[in-house]
Structures are given as C-alpha cells and as structure tokens.
Design an enzyme around this catalytic site. Structure first.
Site, mmCIF file in Angstrom:
data_model
loop_
_atom_site.group_PDB
_atom_site.id
_atom_site.type_symbol
_atom_site.label_atom_id
_atom_site.label_comp_id
_atom_site.label_asym_id
_atom_site.label_seq_id
_atom_site.Cartn_x
_atom_site.Cartn_y
_atom_site.Cartn_z
ATOM 1 N N ARG B 46 14.266 3.236 -19.584
ATOM 2 C CA ARG B 46 14.056 3.984 -18.342
ATOM 3 C C ARG B 46 13.267 5.241 -18.672
ATOM 4 N NH1 ARG B 46 15.626 7.823 -20.726
ATOM 5 N NH2 ARG B 46 15.506 8.991 -18.794
ATOM 6 N N ALA B 48 9.973 7.470 -16.585
ATOM 7 C CA ALA B 48 8.700 7.007 -16.025
ATOM 8 C C ALA B 48 7.689 6.606 -17.097
ATOM 9 C CB ALA B 48 8.139 8.073 -15.079
ATOM 10 N N ARG B 89 11.265 -1.729 -10.286
ATOM 11 C CA ARG B 89 11.700 -0.400 -9.852
ATOM 12 C C ARG B 89 10.556 0.263 -9.097
ATOM 13 N NH1 ARG B 89 14.741 3.291 -13.800
ATOM 14 N NH2 ARG B 89 15.585 3.952 -11.776
ATOM 15 N N ASP B 235 8.966 11.263 -11.855
ATOM 16 C CA ASP B 235 8.706 9.827 -11.730
ATOM 17 C C ASP B 235 7.441 9.547 -10.938
ATOM 18 O OD1 ASP B 235 11.741 10.042 -12.298
ATOM 19 O OD2 ASP B 235 11.161 7.997 -12.795
ATOM 20 N N LYS B 246 14.591 12.231 -10.831
ATOM 21 C CA LYS B 246 15.993 11.807 -10.778
ATOM 22 C C LYS B 246 16.773 12.574 -9.715
ATOM 23 C CE LYS B 246 17.638 9.189 -12.562
ATOM 24 N NZ LYS B 246 17.787 7.857 -11.894
#
Lengths: 352, 352
Positions: B46, B48, B89, B235, B246
C-alpha cells in the site's frame, strides 16, 4: 435489554463491568472500598457522573468496613477511604465532588451506625438525583436538536457514563422520544473504544440508528455537511467554560467550528469547577502505554516503542456553541453565566 | 534491519507482506497478475507510490502469462491485465499513472518477447526512479524542517509506502541525516494502524526517536505547542492543490492551521492529477466494515452495527502550507504553480 450501571444490594455494590461490553454482560460484586478504587482505575466503571456514583458507593463501602464505635476514629478512617478513591483518576471533578458531599453527610450525622446508614442513603439519593437531573438535561438539550438530524458523538456519555439517563446520549434519547428523526455517528474513541463498545451498544438497545466510525473519520463527514451537530459529555468544566473531555474532543470541536456545525457539551452542574479559572489548570490523566500498543494482549506496535496516552484534552470555550446542564443552557460569555447557573443550582440543592 | 518492499526475482515478484508487520517479516512470491491484484486489495502492499510499482510489476507479470505471439492479441490481453489492476483501489492516481506508462512502453516495443522484456525493464526503471525521486524530495523537504523539531506524521509515507526512500518519512530521514534533531509523533492511523505497525517500525529501524499516539491525540499536542510541523504523504493531488490522503489527514490539517503549525504534503509529481479541477472529484474508496468492527477476528463493536469506512479524505489546499515534490516545493497559489511544476517534470521525463 435492561441493565443497571451500579447499585447497592445486600450490603454490597453490584457494578456492570464495562470493560467486558459489548460481548459480555458481567456484574461485579464489590464489598470493600479498595476493590472499588481498583474497578475505577481499571475503568470497569467510567464516565464523569458515574464516577461520582462509584465514589459515593465506595465511601458507603468504606464506612461498612470500619468496626470502631468512636466517631472521631471513624471519620479518620473515612478520610483514608476518601483519599484512596480521589487518587484513582484525576480529571473528572465529579469524583471529589461526590466525596465531599458524602463527607458533609458523615460530619452532620449522629453516631457511627447512623453515619453508616446515612452514607448508604446518600449514595442512593445521588443515584436517584442523577437520573432526574439527566432527564432535565435531556429536555433542555433536545430543544437544540433539529427535527431531522445526524448527530455526532464521541466516547460514551450515556447511561453507562452516568448511571442515569445519560447526558450527551440523554439529549439524543430525549430528541428521539419527542419524535425527532435522529441518526447518530459514533466515534469509536481510541484507545479504549468506548464509542464502539459502549455508545454503539447503548444506541442499539434504544433502537436509535447508529453508524460507527473511527475517530479520524469525523472530519470527513463534518466537511461534507453530513452532520447537523456534535454533542459530547464533559469530565470537568472550568470557570471560563473550557471543557476537559475524552481525548479527541478538542479536534472535533475545532473541525465542527470550521465547518459551521454547532458543537454542544452536555454535563450536569456537578461537572463544573469554578475553582479553576481556565482549562489549562485541569489535571490531565496519563494512562498506561499498553492501552495504545496492545489490543486484548496482542501487540499492534513494534516492541519498546515510546507512547503518549493522555486520556483527556481541553476544548477552549470559544469552540463550544453551548453547554447544556440540568439547570438550563449556557452560552458565551461563559464566565458570568456559569457563575449565575451555579448560584442557582446550589440554591436548588439547599432547598431540596 | 534491511527490507525490500517489492522486487522482480527469477520471473516472479517478491513482495513484503505489510499486513504482517511489525510482528513478522514475511515475503510473498507472486507469479501472476491476479495474485498481485489481490495483494493490492488486501493492502499487503500500500502507499500511493508503492501502488505504482505494484501495478507496474503486475503488468510485467501479466505479460509473462500470455502465450500468444500475435502482438495485437497480446496487447488485448495486457488491457485486461491493466483493467484488473486499476480496479483494485480507486483513490491513488499513481496506480493508473504507472499502468499508462507501462502501456506506452508495450505499444512502442517490437514483438511480443521484446515487449515482455521491456515491461520488466520498465518496472525496474520505475523502482530505481522512485528511490532517486524520493531522495530529491527528501532534500527539498528537509529545508523546511527546523534544526530541532518534533514532527507529526499520519499513516505511513516511508519506504514501505513508496518502495524507495519514502516521501514524508524521506523528508524526516533527510533532516535527521543532515544532523537536525528530529523527534516524530506517529498517529497510529485507524482502522488498519499503518502508523503503529509500519511508521513506528520504520523509524525504529532508522533510529529516529518516535512517540506513538492514537489519531485523536494529535490535536492535544498541536494545541500545546509540542509539534513544530506536520508532514504527510498523498494519494492524489488535484489541479487546485486539494489533497486526498489517508482518512484523518483533513482534521489534522485544520487543527494544525488553527494552531499556526505548518502542514506539509510530501508526494512525487506522479501523484498530481491535473485532470481533476478540485479534490471534490477525487474518488474516495469505501472499505469493508470489518476493518472497523474487528481486530484480528475479534469483534470490538456490537454485532450488526452499521459502519462507514472511507479510506481517504480530502484536505482543501488552503490548509496546506506547502507541497513538497521531487521537482521542488510548491506553495499557494497552487493552481498556476502545480501546472508549471508538471510542465517541468514532464520535460525532465522526456529528456531522461
């Protein structure tokens, strides 16, 4: 489901163990004041007004433990009990407030057996008063809630936190009982998850729709206009209206204010401490690092990492739209108005 | 301790399983693109920029899986692979960004075996570029960090999030390597605890002092002047400087701003998406409710309670003191300056 937070039964205190909720409904039976002090420290009972009740019943237990018939010696013993109970948790003022009240009763009663009986009666009276006071508070507060509203709350300020009808949740319950269409967003409230474990559980019992979120999600929903107001309890309110409450309350108040969402504090007048000029003087409890690094014994962080764990923060009064008490609603300027309110509340107490 | 987030090895992808940290260092071996898609969805990798690498290596894996020798058929297969990876995602733009880059390489290479080799080479090139880019970003950002500072960060924007030197943590590392005396407050970052599990773990490796807190404690320390600046990753950054990161980033930015504490975003230019006018257009991923209600299979909330679980929030540009990229530092007005920066970054890419 029916549950009772705390009660005096057959010479003992029966206490719902809140650390086991929501998975298990377990009642503890305490028959000495030291067990009560431990139960408070371990947060088997928590919430500022409920801590007042726990302290009062703790004093009643402590009184039963003494075999002396000398009033002087008995009162000295009671002082030891009082100190042990006060030392458990520093932030909520309801704890020393309730103990002072019990000490006044002890001082004015006759002989030792009479004091013992008077202390049990006083703790029970406090319990009954809490229920009535919460209900008055709920009625005042419900006026502030729109007819259709999503209300956000933090930690638990319900029956579990007061032993009565609840403060922040009492307002929500009163609004719902008046037919308002209320939906609640409950912050889970790290590290001990009182929101997830206790508030969500209470609201399920009351059949009030609740959506559980992590604490860091509240800002997202506030910024999107999905929350009509925020309402929380309090552990201590200073003379200028600054409020100490569960850690995470302050950022919630700032972000609500930034988004034009009203931020309300619901607390009985026993939570107001006029002896402190501002929130800066409120002692903030620091708790064990394991609460942050472990979940039910399982580590969630690398071993040996340093941790900070303040259990409360202080919200300056300028972020608070109103403080809702059992005596009415107070707004800025808090300084003058809290003083007047307390004068009124003490008058009522004297007339009771 | 040495660790490698992701790498190509003997025709497979070796990937550090971040869901097992910090308790266990477990590497997964993936040999097909569907396993990569699953690993991304399950957040075994995980962050970006690391998602960009994962997508690039996922494309390389997908390419190896095809037996066709027709270029047309092969490119159709690659499109299927790309769609599966993009669908994992939605918020981080680095994922589609890396896939587009791989598609350009595939289109311009010769025959199928050449394309297969080119895709592996390109993923490796991206990995090397990430490391170099992170280090440039770290140097730019370190200028903003005082010589003695407590820096607060949220989630994980370190090596684990980029596969390189890290972005927000890269800035912190660079400052520390320059001899600045840096202490970090790490938000644990609910619900998946990337701060507690990953950031605290990384900082322990780097020997940078770290204090772990729950997300709702950050405001308390900001209000007490204990934090000199906040720095987070991103992100996706919209054309006007709004930043998706986040969940929990937005309230942090609001409270930092309220307290006059600089709030910095550190992200490579691959995170900037000029096609979106503002943060309102950034898709926000909603994840499973079990992430909030359960911890390692143990329920922390009453059964059946409704949950919201947005994985990201949007911080409007007015709360952001500066955006730190590998090409330099950008401040308000972000609209014009991000456009210029991207023009410059694309020029550099074309010249590479």
């Amino acid at each position: 489901m029916n549950f009772k937070v705390i009660e005096w039964k057959n010479g003992k205190v029966k206490l719902l163990d809140q650390t086991r909720l929501p998975q298990e409904i377990v009642y503890l039976e305490l028959d000495d004041y030291k067990s009560m002090a431990t139960a408070i420290q371990e947060m088997r009972i928590r919430g500022a007004p409920a801590l007042g009740l726990a302290a009062a019943y703790g004093m009643a237990l402590g009184a039963q433990e003494s075999n002396t018939q000398t009033k002087e010696e008995f009162l000295r013993h009671l002082q030891v009990v009082a100190q042990a109970l006060i030392a458990t948790r520093p932030t909520a003022v309801n704890l020393p407030w309730a103990i002072e009240r019990m000490e006044r009763v002890a001082a004015s009663a006759g002989n030792v057996p009479q004091i013992k009986a008077a202390l049990i009666a006083e703790a029970r009276r406090l319990e009954a008063e809490t229920e009535a006071s919460d209900r008055r508070l709920g009625q005042w507060g419900a006026e502030l809630i729109p007819d259709v509203a999503t209300v956000l709350t933090h930690c638990n300020a319900g029956t579990l936190a007061t032993g009565g009808y609840g403060t922040a949740l009492g307002v929500i319950r009163a609004a719902a009982e008046q037919g308002k269409r209320i939906r609640v967003f409950a912050d889970e409230t790290r590290p001990l998850l009182q929101g997830a474990r206790l508030t969500a559980w209470e609201l399920v019992q009351y059949k009030i729709p609740v959506t559980l979120i992590t604490d860091n999600m509240a800002g997202h929903f506030l910024s999107r206009g999905e929350i009509q107001c925020v309402i929380v309890g309090a552990d201590r309110i200073a003379a200028n209206g600054d409020v100490a409450n569960k850690i995470g309350t302050y950022p919630l108040a700032v972000v609500a204010t930034e988004n034009g969402v009203p931020f309300y504090v619901a607390a009985p007048t026993s939570t107001i401490d006029l002896s402190l000029a501002s929130g800066k003087e409120i002692p903030i409890e620091e708790r064990a690092s394991e609460e942050v690094t472990h979940f039910r014994g399982v580590a969630t962080a690398p071993e040996g990492v340093e941790v900070a764990n303040p259990a409360f923060d202080v919200t300056p009064h300028q972020y608070i739209s109103a403080i809702i008490t059992e005596e009415g609603i107070v707004r800025e300027p808090y300084g003058d108005r809290l003083k007047k309110l307390m004068f009124f509340a003490q008058g009522r107490e004297a007339n009771d």
